[in-house]
Scaffold this active site. Structure first.
Site, PDB file in Angstrom:
ATOM      1  N   SER A 176      -4.306  -7.604  -5.680  1.00  0.00           N
ATOM      2  CA  SER A 176      -4.526  -7.041  -4.329  1.00  0.00           C
ATOM      3  C   SER A 176      -6.007  -7.105  -3.865  1.00  0.00           C
ATOM      4  O   SER A 176      -6.835  -6.684  -4.999  1.00  0.00           O
ATOM      5  CB  SER A 176      -3.933  -5.849  -3.839  1.00  0.00           C
ATOM      6  OG  SER A 176      -4.389  -5.090  -2.978  1.00  0.00           O
ATOM      7  N   TYR A 207      -2.734   2.729  -6.621  1.00  0.00           N
ATOM      8  CA  TYR A 207      -2.189   1.387  -6.445  1.00  0.00           C
ATOM      9  C   TYR A 207      -3.311   0.345  -6.688  1.00  0.00           C
ATOM     10  O   TYR A 207      -2.893  -0.601  -7.546  1.00  0.00           O
ATOM     11  CB  TYR A 207      -1.863   1.129  -5.025  1.00  0.00           C
ATOM     12  CG  TYR A 207      -1.539  -0.039  -4.401  1.00  0.00           C
ATOM     13  CD1 TYR A 207      -0.335  -0.730  -4.740  1.00  0.00           C
ATOM     14  CD2 TYR A 207      -2.501  -1.136  -3.453  1.00  0.00           C
ATOM     15  CE1 TYR A 207      -0.330  -2.104  -4.270  1.00  0.00           C
ATOM     16  CE2 TYR A 207      -2.168  -2.182  -3.383  1.00  0.00           C
ATOM     17  CZ  TYR A 207      -1.136  -2.833  -3.493  1.00  0.00           C
ATOM     18  OH  TYR A 207      -0.620  -4.090  -3.341  1.00  0.00           O
TER      19      TYR A 207
END
Length: 335
Positions: free
Chosen positions: A127, A152
């Site tokens: 990501s 995350y």
């Protein structure tokens, strides 16, 4: 090829599975169909290809080692694309355990499956969040990413480190893809494009964080899928120019690569909202709020490594992408 794809009821996984089936690959999909967001959208994505003769589906959680091992043993995939993960920055602030189980334990089970079943290439979703507190623009894979600002992001950086260890120890070719703000038809309802479209279409005000000063490298779903396929077909190899005294974080002397997949054209969030308003045919009240914890002000992908190694870079304009998204949104929700 026989390709195992995790997260095939998800936004990117469903789009990828369709493309692979269209070109003649045999696909085994794994998804746990959790209720992080409306499961009916996941079922609707899956319904588009679940009956394809080249597709088989398993409802299983990646944290279940025996279920993952059984999938590898029975299907014997040649290549693997791991897209299943607990997504979302803000959700990680209140539900950290979900990220530890899915993104760390689950990914570890995928690595073990690849290791023990002689998989030719593992491609996995990282990501743009890994760039965290970095302020150098654009973000390049050669940059250090040691300051995540959410769990995350930390879990995705951990995936890259875990993959490298397996590439180094077991010769498993791995490629991590840092996706930048993916949007388009069949997108996630917890992300800003769908949230904004819902509120605009209902005439409700929207929350705009960081007082509207965000910019994002919005990347259209078809461009993301093309990048995944290009890298999947290009297994990682050791970098002959790798210098251990001046290491490049994007390559290795092991068969390991990391790439950005982004549009390389950051868009102001207010411009994105303006395009949604134009395509939906109505304006919206904007409530300007401070930046939320775990968020970053700007993202911008340097895709030179992707272009150099696989000859591809995303190119869908924000104007075209938003128009296609709104066309799908209106049809799917009958609005």
């Amino acid at each position: 090829m026989r390709i195992l794809v995790t997260g095939t009821a998800g936004f990117i996984g469903a789009a990828l599975a369709q493309r692979l089936l269209d070109r003649g690959d045999e696909v085994l999909g794994i998804d746990n169909h959790n209720d992080y967001y409306d499961p009916s959208l996941k079922e609707a994505r899956l319904a588009r290809f679940v009956d394809h003769p080249g597709y088989a589906h398993r409802r299983a959680d990646l944290a279940d080692a025996s279920a993952v091992n059984d999938a590898f043993a029975s299907f014997k995939p040649q290549r693997v694309v791991n897209l299943a993960a607990q997504a979302g920055v803000r959700y990680s602030l209140t539900n950290p355990q979900a990220y530890l189980q899915s993104n760390l334990v689950g990914f570890g089970n995928i690595l073990e499956g690849c290791r023990h079943h002689a998989v030719e290439h593992l491609v996995y979703a990282s990501s743009s969040s890994v760039y965290g507190a970095n302020r150098k623009m654009p973000f390049a894979v050669e940059d250090a990413v040691d300051h995540p600002v959410s769990l995350y992001a930390a879990s995705k950086k951990a995936n890259e480190l875990m993959a490298h260890s397996y590439s180094h120890l077991y010769g498993l070719p791995t490629t991590g893809l840092r996706f930048f703000t993916v949007y388009g038809p069949w997108g996630r309802p917890d992300m800003s494009p769908m949230l904004f479209a819902d509120r605009i279409s209902r005439g409700e005000p929207i929350d705009v964080f960081n007082h509207g000063n965000h910019s994002r490298d919005f990347t259209y779903i078809d461009d993301i899928v093309e990048g995944v396929i290009r890298t999947l077909d290009h297994p990682a190899e050791p970098d002959p120019g790798y210098d251990a005294e001046a290491p490049n974080p994007g390559t290795s002397n092991a068969p390991y690569r990391v790439y950005n997949i982004g549009n390389d054209q950051p868009v102001q969030l207010m411009r994105f909202i303006e395009l949604l308003e134009q395509n939906l045919g109505r304006s919206v009240e904007k409530r300007l709020l401070p930046m939320q914890p775990g968020d970053v002000p700007d993202t911008w992908a340097d895709v030179s490594a992707l272009r150099r190694d696989v000859g591809y870079a995303p190119g869908t304009s924000i104007e075209d992408g938003v128009a296609r998204f709104v066309d799908w949104y209106r049809e799917y929700f009958n609005r």
